[in-house]
Design a protein around this motif. Structure first.
Motif, PDB file in Angstrom:
ATOM      1  N   PHE A 295       0.809  -1.219   0.000  1.00 41.32           N
ATOM      2  CA  PHE A 295       0.000   0.000   0.000  1.00 41.32           C
ATOM      3  C   PHE A 295       0.843   1.271   0.000  1.00 41.32           C
ATOM      4  O   PHE A 295       0.376   2.333   0.396  1.00 41.32           O
ATOM      5  CB  PHE A 295      -0.983  -0.020   1.179  1.00 41.32           C
ATOM      6  CG  PHE A 295      -2.108  -0.980   0.991  1.00 41.32           C
ATOM      7  CD1 PHE A 295      -3.217  -0.632   0.245  1.00 41.32           C
ATOM      8  CD2 PHE A 295      -2.048  -2.264   1.520  1.00 41.32           C
ATOM      9  CE1 PHE A 295      -4.253  -1.526   0.040  1.00 41.32           C
ATOM     10  CE2 PHE A 295      -3.075  -3.167   1.325  1.00 41.32           C
ATOM     11  CZ  PHE A 295      -4.190  -2.807   0.586  1.00 41.32           C
ATOM     12  N   MET A 296       2.075   1.157  -0.452  1.00 40.47           N
ATOM     13  CA  MET A 296       2.904   2.302  -0.811  1.00 40.47           C
ATOM     14  C   MET A 296       3.021   3.330   0.329  1.00 40.47           C
ATOM     15  O   MET A 296       2.891   4.528   0.137  1.00 40.47           O
ATOM     16  CB  MET A 296       2.352   2.955  -2.089  1.00 40.47           C
ATOM     17  CG  MET A 296       2.275   1.996  -3.255  1.00 40.47           C
ATOM     18  SD  MET A 296       1.264   2.579  -4.639  1.00 40.47           S
ATOM     19  CE  MET A 296       2.247   3.942  -5.226  1.00 40.47           C
ATOM     20  N   ASN A 297       3.260   2.797   1.539  1.00 36.64           N
ATOM     21  CA  ASN A 297       3.576   3.626   2.713  1.00 36.64           C
ATOM     22  C   ASN A 297       2.473   4.606   3.091  1.00 36.64           C
ATOM     23  O   ASN A 297       2.747   5.633   3.726  1.00 36.64           O
ATOM     24  CB  ASN A 297       4.887   4.386   2.494  1.00 36.64           C
ATOM     25  CG  ASN A 297       6.088   3.464   2.403  1.00 36.64           C
ATOM     26  OD1 ASN A 297       6.107   2.394   3.015  1.00 36.64           O
ATOM     27  ND2 ASN A 297       7.075   3.838   1.618  1.00 36.64           N
ATOM     28  N   ILE A 298       1.216   4.289   2.756  1.00 31.81           N
ATOM     29  CA  ILE A 298       0.125   5.173   3.136  1.00 31.81           C
ATOM     30  C   ILE A 298      -0.019   5.247   4.649  1.00 31.81           C
ATOM     31  O   ILE A 298      -0.646   6.177   5.185  1.00 31.81           O
ATOM     32  CB  ILE A 298      -1.197   4.711   2.479  1.00 31.81           C
ATOM     33  CG1 ILE A 298      -2.277   5.800   2.571  1.00 31.81           C
ATOM     34  CG2 ILE A 298      -1.693   3.410   3.109  1.00 31.81           C
ATOM     35  CD1 ILE A 298      -1.966   7.042   1.803  1.00 31.81           C
ATOM     36  N   GLY A 299       0.559   4.281   5.370  1.00 29.35           N
ATOM     37  CA  GLY A 299       0.470   4.295   6.827  1.00 29.35           C
ATOM     38  C   GLY A 299       1.288   5.386   7.489  1.00 29.35           C
ATOM     39  O   GLY A 299       1.033   5.734   8.648  1.00 29.35           O
ATOM     40  N   TYR A 300       2.266   5.947   6.775  1.00 29.23           N
ATOM     41  CA  TYR A 300       3.133   6.979   7.366  1.00 29.23           C
ATOM     42  C   TYR A 300       2.387   8.321   7.356  1.00 29.23           C
ATOM     43  O   TYR A 300       2.737   9.246   6.636  1.00 29.23           O
ATOM     44  CB  TYR A 300       4.435   7.090   6.568  1.00 29.23           C
ATOM     45  CG  TYR A 300       5.404   5.959   6.795  1.00 29.23           C
ATOM     46  CD1 TYR A 300       6.534   6.126   7.584  1.00 29.23           C
ATOM     47  CD2 TYR A 300       5.199   4.701   6.212  1.00 29.23           C
ATOM     48  CE1 TYR A 300       7.436   5.090   7.793  1.00 29.23           C
ATOM     49  CE2 TYR A 300       6.082   3.652   6.411  1.00 29.23           C
ATOM     50  CZ  TYR A 300       7.204   3.857   7.205  1.00 29.23           C
ATOM     51  OH  TYR A 300       8.086   2.828   7.410  1.00 29.23           O
ATOM     52  N   HIS A 301       1.383   8.425   8.226  1.00 27.05           N
ATOM     53  CA  HIS A 301       0.467   9.560   8.099  1.00 27.05           C
ATOM     54  C   HIS A 301       0.960  10.815   8.826  1.00 27.05           C
ATOM     55  O   HIS A 301       0.744  11.926   8.340  1.00 27.05           O
ATOM     56  CB  HIS A 301      -0.923   9.178   8.580  1.00 27.05           C
ATOM     57  CG  HIS A 301      -1.997  10.009   7.944  1.00 27.05           C
ATOM     58  ND1 HIS A 301      -2.234  10.006   6.589  1.00 27.05           N
ATOM     59  CD2 HIS A 301      -2.894  10.883   8.462  1.00 27.05           C
ATOM     60  CE1 HIS A 301      -3.218  10.832   6.292  1.00 27.05           C
ATOM     61  NE2 HIS A 301      -3.639  11.382   7.422  1.00 27.05           N
ATOM     62  N   ASN A 302       1.562  10.657   9.980  1.00 19.65           N
ATOM     63  CA  ASN A 302       2.159  11.832  10.619  1.00 19.65           C
ATOM     64  C   ASN A 302       3.241  12.424   9.724  1.00 19.65           C
ATOM     65  O   ASN A 302       3.316  13.644   9.548  1.00 19.65           O
ATOM     66  CB  ASN A 302       2.752  11.460  11.987  1.00 19.65           C
ATOM     67  CG  ASN A 302       1.796  11.748  13.123  1.00 19.65           C
ATOM     68  OD1 ASN A 302       1.309  12.863  13.283  1.00 19.65           O
ATOM     69  ND2 ASN A 302       1.518  10.734  13.931  1.00 19.65           N
TER      70      ASN A 302
END
Length: 387
Positions: A295-302
């Motif tokens: 999912f192409m680092n969508i988790g790195y939200h901060n």
């Protein structure tokens, strides 16, 4: 794997923040968290409320002051276009197979639509997100075309409307009446902490994304932009071609993939992970887990909110560079557990968000200039040692 992790250093960092930097104009320095308590369903009636602006712009300037090399991470990533092409080829090939070549049993149709179609649909959402921040090409109009190209596999015109509302979300994060990402009144009052209601709410989340945008458009007397109209026409034409070449069953496959990919799918948990409050004082959360790979680092939200000019492929490098900031924030390690905790725990629900007034947001922004002037003056007073 636990659904939510608190850094071992967080308690100390919070005590440091509470103590404050004497004379500093922003009480949240240095981590820029809030002093508010999260909203609990059945205990609190509304969202939590902050009396300052969102924390990201201030943390960005602080990190840049300490790590100016972060600016070297700014740019674009052309590989996003190649991923888009590959996903369109796979999704349209499956749609053609199901529509013209083979009529599968319903359970195979559903499994393929969930595990393959839902995953690829979630990735398309990430690509549209990258395009709306102009992180694929340097020119805005080329990114507009990438958004349209990505929208082919989504039979609903999403790309250009998402761009408008997502940029507003970044600009007005948490500002009541202006942030289109905030749940509507009926969502927080009707659903609350009931597990079944939350499950059904997540199942209709694709619809709610459209409804929220429509409500805000109506309330603010907004009209569709030129590119939104182009998106609608483009999608009608592409859907017609899909029906012609792949049949109606092929189009139904793409619609089912869209529904699965944005509802109860592990990749869709980032909609909950990003801004639903699992801790007092922190309104944005990152996810650091293995599903960041597909999912192409969508988790790195901060990291993304702090630095919107950094493409998905370089967000881990940002975290590694500024780990003294990001590793002290609470974060998630499992998207499966994000959904499980959100649905099963009565203390979390759609009202688990934080809001602020426009005046408080503006007041916090005026402190940014004072903060930068304070830090520069403090830096100037620091003696320089030479060897």
């Amino acid at each position: 794997m636990p659904p939510f992790v608190e850094s071992e250093e967080k308690d100390n960092s919070l005590r440091s923040r509470k103590a404050g930097d004497e004379g500093h104009p922003d009480s949240r320095h240095p981590l820029y968290l809030g002093d508010w308590k999260r909203s609990i369903p059945y205990v609190d009636e509304d969202f939590a409320r902050d009396n300052m602006d969102e924390p990201h712009l201030k943390r960005k300037h602080t990190i840049l002051r300490e790590h100016p090399e972060v600016e070297k991470l700014y740019g674009t990533d052309i590989r996003t276009l190649y991923v888009t092409l590959a996903i369109n080829v796979v999704q349209l090939s499956i749609a053609y197979t199901f529509g013209k070549v083979w009529t599968p049993p319903i359970y195979i149709f559903a499994l393929v639509a969930y595990f393959i179609g839902g995953t690829l649909t979630g990735m398309i959402g990430v690509i549209i997100h990258e395009a709306c921040h102009c992180l694929v090409f340097k020119t805005k109009w080329m990114n507009r075309y990438v958004g349209l190209f990505a929208n082919i596999s989504l039979p609903v015109p999403i790309a250009q409307s998402f761009r408008r509302y997502h940029i507003e979300h970044h600009t007005w994060q948490g500002v009541e009446g202006m942030d289109p990402d905030l749940p509507l009144d009926w969502e927080k009052s009707l659903i609350r902490g009931n597990a079944l209601s939350k499950f059904l709410w997540i199942m209709i989340y694709p619809v709610m994304y459209v409804v929220r945008g429509a409500v805000m458009q109506h309330d603010r007397n907004l009209t569709p932009s030129k590119w939104e109209i182009i998106n609608v026409i483009f999608t009608i034409c592409s859907d017609a071609l899909i029906v012609y070449f792949c049949g109606w069953r092929g189009l139904v496959y793409l619609l089912t993939s869209l529904w699965f990919g944005y509802s109860l799918h592990p990749g869709a948990a980032h909609f909950v992970q990003e801004h639903y409050t699992f801790d007092d004082g922190q309104e944005t959360y990152s996810y650091y887990g293995i599903l960041n790979i597909p999912f192409m680092n969508i988790g790195y939200h901060n990291e993304h909110h702090d630095f919107q000019k950094i493409p998905w492929s370089k967000l881990p490098a940002l975290r590694a560079t500024a780990k003294d900031y990001y590793d002290k924030l609470s974060y998630h390690t499992s998207w499966l557990m994000v959904h499980y905790k959100f649905i099963s725990q009565p203390s979390v629900g759609p009202q688990s968000r934080v809001i602020r007034t426009y005046d408080d947001h503006k007041k916090g922004r005026t402190l940014l200039g004072k903060m930068r002037a304070y830090d520069l003056s403090k830096k100037a007073k620091t003696p320089v040692t030479t060897q």
